[in-house]
Structure formats: structure tokens, C-alpha cells
Enzyme design. Sequence first.
Site, PDB file in Angstrom:
ATOM      1  N   GLU A 279      40.986  25.211 -12.798  1.00 31.30           N
ATOM      2  CA  GLU A 279      41.268  26.067 -13.951  1.00 31.30           C
ATOM      3  C   GLU A 279      40.672  27.468 -13.794  1.00 31.30           C
ATOM      4  O   GLU A 279      41.241  28.446 -14.271  1.00 31.30           O
ATOM      5  CB  GLU A 279      40.793  25.408 -15.261  1.00 31.30           C
ATOM      6  CG  GLU A 279      39.294  25.184 -15.407  1.00 31.30           C
ATOM      7  CD  GLU A 279      38.785  23.925 -14.719  1.00 31.30           C
ATOM      8  OE1 GLU A 279      39.516  23.325 -13.916  1.00 31.30           O
ATOM      9  OE2 GLU A 279      37.617  23.550 -14.982  1.00 31.30           O
ATOM     10  N   ASP A 289      47.217  18.729 -13.164  1.00 31.94           N
ATOM     11  CA  ASP A 289      46.544  17.906 -14.171  1.00 31.94           C
ATOM     12  C   ASP A 289      46.540  16.500 -13.589  1.00 31.94           C
ATOM     13  O   ASP A 289      47.604  15.912 -13.377  1.00 31.94           O
ATOM     14  CB  ASP A 289      47.327  17.963 -15.493  1.00 31.94           C
ATOM     15  CG  ASP A 289      46.904  16.880 -16.480  1.00 31.94           C
ATOM     16  OD1 ASP A 289      45.889  16.192 -16.236  1.00 31.94           O
ATOM     17  OD2 ASP A 289      47.601  16.706 -17.497  1.00 31.94           O
ATOM     18  N   GLU A 307      41.451  15.529 -16.576  1.00 33.46           N
ATOM     19  CA  GLU A 307      42.527  15.738 -17.550  1.00 33.46           C
ATOM     20  C   GLU A 307      41.984  15.943 -18.965  1.00 33.46           C
ATOM     21  O   GLU A 307      42.384  16.862 -19.686  1.00 33.46           O
ATOM     22  CB  GLU A 307      43.506  14.555 -17.539  1.00 33.46           C
ATOM     23  CG  GLU A 307      44.543  14.671 -18.638  1.00 33.46           C
ATOM     24  CD  GLU A 307      45.728  13.722 -18.496  1.00 33.46           C
ATOM     25  OE1 GLU A 307      45.511  12.502 -18.444  1.00 33.46           O
ATOM     26  OE2 GLU A 307      46.873  14.221 -18.453  1.00 33.46           O
ATOM     27  N   GLU A 308      41.068  15.081 -19.337  1.00 35.14           N
ATOM     28  CA  GLU A 308      40.549  15.161 -20.711  1.00 35.14           C
ATOM     29  C   GLU A 308      39.841  16.496 -20.939  1.00 35.14           C
ATOM     30  O   GLU A 308      40.013  17.130 -21.992  1.00 35.14           O
ATOM     31  CB  GLU A 308      39.581  14.005 -20.990  1.00 35.14           C
ATOM     32  CG  GLU A 308      40.256  12.641 -21.131  1.00 35.14           C
ATOM     33  CD  GLU A 308      40.343  11.880 -19.821  1.00 35.14           C
ATOM     34  OE1 GLU A 308      40.010  12.471 -18.764  1.00 35.14           O
ATOM     35  OE2 GLU A 308      40.750  10.698 -19.847  1.00 35.14           O
ATOM     36  N   TYR A 347      30.352  17.181 -16.474  1.00 33.29           N
ATOM     37  CA  TYR A 347      31.536  16.404 -16.127  1.00 33.29           C
ATOM     38  C   TYR A 347      31.285  14.970 -16.553  1.00 33.29           C
ATOM     39  O   TYR A 347      30.169  14.473 -16.408  1.00 33.29           O
ATOM     40  CB  TYR A 347      31.751  16.483 -14.605  1.00 33.29           C
ATOM     41  CG  TYR A 347      33.066  15.918 -14.135  1.00 33.29           C
ATOM     42  CD1 TYR A 347      34.250  16.617 -14.339  1.00 33.29           C
ATOM     43  CD2 TYR A 347      33.132  14.673 -13.503  1.00 33.29           C
ATOM     44  CE1 TYR A 347      35.460  16.101 -13.923  1.00 33.29           C
ATOM     45  CE2 TYR A 347      34.342  14.157 -13.074  1.00 33.29           C
ATOM     46  CZ  TYR A 347      35.496  14.881 -13.280  1.00 33.29           C
ATOM     47  OH  TYR A 347      36.708  14.380 -12.864  1.00 33.29           O
ATOM     48  N   ASN A 428      41.244  16.637  -5.639  1.00 32.74           N
ATOM     49  CA  ASN A 428      41.195  15.196  -5.343  1.00 32.74           C
ATOM     50  C   ASN A 428      41.980  14.370  -6.366  1.00 32.74           C
ATOM     51  O   ASN A 428      41.430  13.509  -7.062  1.00 32.74           O
ATOM     52  CB  ASN A 428      39.743  14.731  -5.298  1.00 32.74           C
ATOM     53  CG  ASN A 428      38.954  15.462  -4.234  1.00 32.74           C
ATOM     54  OD1 ASN A 428      39.508  15.873  -3.214  1.00 32.74           O
ATOM     55  ND2 ASN A 428      37.658  15.626  -4.456  1.00 32.74           N
ATOM     56  N   TRP A 429      43.234  14.617  -6.436  1.00 36.12           N
ATOM     57  CA  TRP A 429      44.142  13.898  -7.355  1.00 36.12           C
ATOM     58  C   TRP A 429      44.037  12.382  -7.131  1.00 36.12           C
ATOM     59  O   TRP A 429      44.155  11.929  -5.987  1.00 36.12           O
ATOM     60  CB  TRP A 429      45.575  14.367  -7.070  1.00 36.12           C
ATOM     61  CG  TRP A 429      46.648  13.616  -7.805  1.00 36.12           C
ATOM     62  CD1 TRP A 429      46.686  13.338  -9.132  1.00 36.12           C
ATOM     63  CD2 TRP A 429      47.870  13.088  -7.232  1.00 36.12           C
ATOM     64  NE1 TRP A 429      47.849  12.664  -9.437  1.00 36.12           N
ATOM     65  CE2 TRP A 429      48.594  12.493  -8.290  1.00 36.12           C
ATOM     66  CE3 TRP A 429      48.410  13.065  -5.944  1.00 36.12           C
ATOM     67  CZ2 TRP A 429      49.828  11.872  -8.100  1.00 36.12           C
ATOM     68  CZ3 TRP A 429      49.641  12.457  -5.749  1.00 36.12           C
ATOM     69  CH2 TRP A 429      50.342  11.865  -6.820  1.00 36.12           C
ATOM     70  N   GLY A 432      39.203  10.024  -8.397  1.00 32.92           N
ATOM     71  CA  GLY A 432      37.990   9.834  -9.193  1.00 32.92           C
ATOM     72  C   GLY A 432      38.136   8.532  -9.951  1.00 32.92           C
ATOM     73  O   GLY A 432      37.986   7.442  -9.389  1.00 32.92           O
TER      74      GLY A 432
HETATM   75  N1  AR6 Z   1      38.850  21.197 -10.441  1.00 33.10           N
HETATM   76  C1  AR6 Z   1      38.981  20.657  -9.209  1.00 33.10           C
HETATM   77  N2  AR6 Z   1      38.713  19.366  -8.936  1.00 33.10           N
HETATM   78  C2  AR6 Z   1      38.284  18.585  -9.933  1.00 33.10           C
HETATM   79  C3  AR6 Z   1      38.105  19.082 -11.251  1.00 33.10           C
HETATM   80  C4  AR6 Z   1      38.412  20.462 -11.480  1.00 33.10           C
HETATM   81  N3  AR6 Z   1      38.281  21.006 -12.689  1.00 33.10           N
HETATM   82  N4  AR6 Z   1      37.664  18.074 -12.024  1.00 33.10           N
HETATM   83  C5  AR6 Z   1      37.577  16.994 -11.229  1.00 33.10           C
HETATM   84  N5  AR6 Z   1      37.935  17.289  -9.964  1.00 33.10           N
HETATM   85  P1  AR6 Z   1      39.825  12.403 -12.122  1.00 33.10           P
HETATM   86  P2  AR6 Z   1      42.046  10.648 -11.277  1.00 33.10           P
HETATM   87  C6  AR6 Z   1      37.990  16.364  -8.812  1.00 33.10           C
HETATM   88  O1  AR6 Z   1      38.919  11.243 -11.982  1.00 33.10           O
HETATM   89  O2  AR6 Z   1      41.255   9.881 -10.295  1.00 33.10           O
HETATM   90  C7  AR6 Z   1      41.723  10.573 -16.627  1.00 33.10           C
HETATM   91  O3  AR6 Z   1      41.237   9.670 -17.582  1.00 33.10           O
HETATM   92  C8  AR6 Z   1      36.775  15.452  -8.696  1.00 33.10           C
HETATM   93  O4  AR6 Z   1      36.515  15.268  -7.306  1.00 33.10           O
HETATM   94  O5  AR6 Z   1      39.877  13.101 -13.427  1.00 33.10           O
HETATM   95  O6  AR6 Z   1      43.445  11.037 -10.950  1.00 33.10           O
HETATM   96  C9  AR6 Z   1      43.224  10.661 -16.682  1.00 33.10           C
HETATM   97  O7  AR6 Z   1      43.701  10.654 -18.004  1.00 33.10           O
HETATM   98  C10 AR6 Z   1      37.273  14.171  -9.325  1.00 33.10           C
HETATM   99  O8  AR6 Z   1      36.584  13.037  -8.854  1.00 33.10           O
HETATM  100  O9  AR6 Z   1      41.347  12.023 -11.730  1.00 33.10           O
HETATM  101  C11 AR6 Z   1      43.625   9.436 -15.936  1.00 33.10           C
HETATM  102  O10 AR6 Z   1      43.577   8.287 -16.758  1.00 33.10           O
HETATM  103  C12 AR6 Z   1      38.719  14.156  -8.880  1.00 33.10           C
HETATM  104  O11 AR6 Z   1      39.110  15.534  -8.976  1.00 33.10           O
HETATM  105  C13 AR6 Z   1      42.572   9.336 -14.860  1.00 33.10           C
HETATM  106  O12 AR6 Z   1      41.431  10.042 -15.352  1.00 33.10           O
HETATM  107  C14 AR6 Z   1      39.626  13.267  -9.678  1.00 33.10           C
HETATM  108  O13 AR6 Z   1      39.487  13.519 -11.061  1.00 33.10           O
HETATM  109  C15 AR6 Z   1      43.014   9.995 -13.588  1.00 33.10           C
HETATM  110  O14 AR6 Z   1      42.045   9.783 -12.605  1.00 33.10           O
END
Ligand code: AR6
Length: 535
Positions: A279, A289, A307-308, A347, A428-429, A432
Site C-alpha cells: 500500500e 489484496d 486484507e483486513e 500486524y 507473499n500471496w 501467511g
Molecule cells: N505488504 C506486503 N506484504 C505483506 C503485507 C503488506 N502490507 N502484509 C502482509 N504481507 P496474509 P494469505 C505479507 O496472511 O496467506 C486474511 O484473513 C506477509 O509476508 O494476509 O493469503 C484473508 O481474508 C504475510 O505473511 O495472506 C484471508 O482469509 C503474507 O503477505 C487470508 O488472510 C500473506 O499475508 C489470506 O491469507
Amino acid sequence: ASSTKMDIDLKPGKDVPLPEDLGATFPPVKASKGHTCLCHPSSPAAPDPPKPFGTPIDIWDSYHVRMPTSPKNQYANRRTDSVEERWKLITHTLQRMQFTDAVDLQRVVLRFNPRYRSRWNFKALQAYCADKTRLKRLQRVVPKIAHLALRLPELCPTPIPILSRDRNHSLTLSQAQAACLLANAFFCTFPRRNASKGRSTLPSINFNSLFAAFSGSIPAVAEAKLDCIVNYFERVTSTLPGGVITFHRQALAVDNIPDWENSSCPLTQMKCFAHGTIEDHGIGMSQADFANKMIGGGVLGRGAVQEEIRFLICPELLVSRLFTEVLLPHESLIITGVEQFSRYTGYSSTFRFAGNHVDTTPRDEWGRRKTQLIAIDALVFRGRARYQYDPQLVKRELNKAFAGLWVRRPPREHATRFPVNATFATGNWGCGAFGGDPHLKALLQWMAASCAERNLVYFTFQDVELKELLQATVHNIQKKGWTVGNLYTALEEYSMYLLERRQRRASSLLEFVNLRLEGQQPSHDDDDDDDDDDD
Ligand code: AR6
């Protein structure tokens, strides 16, 4: 080719702020069969919020948002023993509403939702109001939110279509309309939207769960969420923003899905950064997202990850929950024009509100901030990470990313020159909360971006090692001149290799790819290593 337009002049290993990439254009705002406009688009300089657009009628069916204002939104008044319109009750209640403490809001919300009297709790709101400064802010702003909510018939007089499954459709509304809809969500006025989780194809929209404490939820995070929401309402109730926002549900047709194995698409540019966030450093780009198939995920509940957090600092994104049905594997939601209102630190469990944010992102000719989010939901691999290299699942993720990134070209005869597709800012889509492998997800997103003729910037979220390895691998792949198809073949080989290795220690995907690039096979001299059990 358009895909080589962006040439960020950065030396690998040196993280500096990215130049703004505002050259890209986003799809136009033009009412048509496939694009519902709830407002007249505004010009960037217009002082007043755009006027509502369309024919004011009431539609009460499953293809449209059931509006609180509809005469069909009724309730049984036990006192008078008659069926009455709920909007009249809402108007009557909100016009007279006094807010001194949490119980006042609780009383009002439950008045509109008497069935949930024993099911909803307001413990987070109560804890919030125990803080004098926060209570004062609420006392100032709640009457204004009530006033804004009551402008619904004037601001949103036309039916809002549901962005339903398997259908491409765009919906443009003004930031003022978004604010009014969210003011209604704040008082939980949306009818038929309180079904328990799992029973609806639409996400929840009423804010009751933001006011609640759940087992396992962290009080400070719940308070930070309310801080963001309160700050948003303080801002929009003092001056209604003048811009517009477009929500586009993109469903890929079978014909548009690339033939990944045989794709001769050249790989586009990819720049990696260990520092910075999507962002903050993806200004003017299409920003990922990391979504849930129910858009917004746990934003109104317990969640506070990528996302949240994004939905909390840009609350207009919450409006998507009003009308976006669960995303299917070949679908995405693309949101153009949202504004950031709050800053944050931390975070997940350390997420906190860090004050007001003034968004200076320029607007496009239709009055949208040049901020675009691409919501794509990855598969969940937590606890079953070894399955993610299965070619079927790899293809699902490729198609999902491509469903977000693909840009419909204007017919050739109408285009003097093709617009440049915005760079994709991602990271890292799915790696997490969803437990995926960043090596794999980085390559998959790169392949999808390449087929969509987009460059990519990748933020590894402080992981310096990943950044170095990824950037070096990208460089090696480029040097070899691999196509998307070549990279896909390497992924298939890695999947086979893992099957052969079974429980034994294996090379990581990027190590494997680098060996393949050198024409080598991973060595097998570590066969006696401990089992690598990822479950
Ligand atoms: N910019 C860049 N990278 C980021 C950022 C950011 N602002 N924030 C996090 N990361 P995650 P998912 C990296 O866990 O695994 C939600 O509840 C960081 O390395 O949010 O796809 C959704 O609604 C982090 O570990 O995504 C879904 O239910 C990684 O991105 C679920 O989480 C993944 O972030 C999706 O989980």
C-alpha cells in the site's frame, strides 16, 4: 511492448522507495449493460459529491441488495400487533438517538435486530467506551453517523445489483454513497444479512461483530479496528469526499485462460524489495489484496492480516461485502478508486491505529483515486503444504492470479494505442494465514502477470534472504530467455522431484529452478537426512 514500459532503475540488493507508476489507465466509467453506475462520475476538481444516477425504484430480490429503505423490509410490531416498515422505525429511532455510552448504541442496534438480543455481544464496544478519549470521540461522531445513515433514500435511491457468481459486472458508486451505506452498516440496518457463517453466499456487512468480543480475540486489536472506523466516520461526516469508486467482478471465460504448459509469453520485469509495503510503495499500481473468497475475510471479526488491515485503513473497501458473492476459482474482484483514511502500525496481534492519513493520490478523469486493488483468494495450504505443487492446484492458483490481472483490450479498431497495463504490486500471496510457499507463489504471480502483460514489483515483507534469492532467480531466468511455458515445465518437474523425494529433505523450489537453469539436477547425497515433515 507495453510490458517493458516500467524500468525501475534500482540495483539489486538496494531498497529505495519506488518511483510512482501513475502512467497506467484504469477502465473507464461508462454506464452500460455490464456496468451499473449509481452516480454520475465526477470530475477530479468538482467540489460537490457526484449526484445519484439511475431510476429510483425498489427491487426486493436475490439479485439486488435488499435495502433497509425498502417498503418490503418489514417487522412485526408486537405492541400494535401489526406489520410495519422497518425504515420508519429506523428513522424514528435514529432521529432521536442520544449517545452517552455504549449501551445507547447497543439499544439502538438491537431495536433494529430484536432477534439477536441474546446472541450478539457488545463487549468490545463497552471496553472501547471505558477509555474517556475514545468515548468523547464517539459522543461527537455517533449522532453524525446517524444523520448520514438517514440520507440513504436520497443518496442511494436506485437498486444495487449483487455482483453474483460467474458474471462479469462493474458497479460504480460515489464515495458519499459508500459512506452512507457504511453508516447503515454501523447501525446494522441491512436486512437479511445476519445469517450465521457458512449459510450465505454473501459476506456479512452489519458491524455488530466489530462491537463484539470473541473468545481468542485480542482487545487491543478490536479497539484498533474501532479506532480506524471511528476515524473514517469523523472524516466523512465532516466533509463528504467527492470522488467515485468502481468495483469490478471479473470472471475468466474458458477461452481466456492461458495454455500454461505451452505458453510462449515472454516473462515481464519483476523487481523485488525486502522493505516497503504494497500500500505504501505500490502507488498508482494495481495492488494485491490477499483475499478470502468471502471478500474482506475476518475484517469485521477477529482477523487483522493483510486484507483486513487494508479494509480498515481504506474502509470504503468494506462496501464490497454488501454486494460481492463468494469468489469462484476463476474470479477476482478489482476495486478502483478507494482512499486511505488511517495509518497503522504492527500486524495481526500487534495491529494498532496510528492516526489519520491524508491521501494525496491523484484522481483519474472520472474522479477515482488512482489506487487499484486486485482481490484474489489463494488456496489454503496450512497443514498440507506438500500438496501445493500438484499441477492441478498450481493451475488453479495461476488461473486465479490471471483472473485478477487480465485486462480486456479495447477492440483494435477503437484503439489508437493500447493503454499500458498497470504494474502489479504484490508479495507473499497465500503464504501467511493460508500457509503457501513464497517461492511458488512468487513464480506463479510472475507467470500470470507476464501473460497479462504486466510488470511486477514484489515485497518480501522484511525477508531479505527471500528477496535476494528471488531477484537472483528472476535474473537467471531472464538471462536464459525462458518463456512462461518453460517456467511451467520447471514447476512440473519440481512436483515430480518432490514425489520422488517423498519424506526426504528436498531442495527448495528456487534452488531447484536455479539448478535446472544450469542444466543440473539436485544432488541426492543427503538421502539420510531427517524426514521433512511439513504437516
Ligand atoms: N505488504 C506486503 N506484504 C505483506 C503485507 C503488506 N502490507 N502484509 C502482509 N504481507 P496474509 P494469505 C505479507 O496472511 O496467506 C486474511 O484473513 C506477509 O509476508 O494476509 O493469503 C484473508 O481474508 C504475510 O505473511 O495472506 C484471508 O482469509 C503474507 O503477505 C487470508 O488472510 C500473506 O499475508 C489470506 O491469507
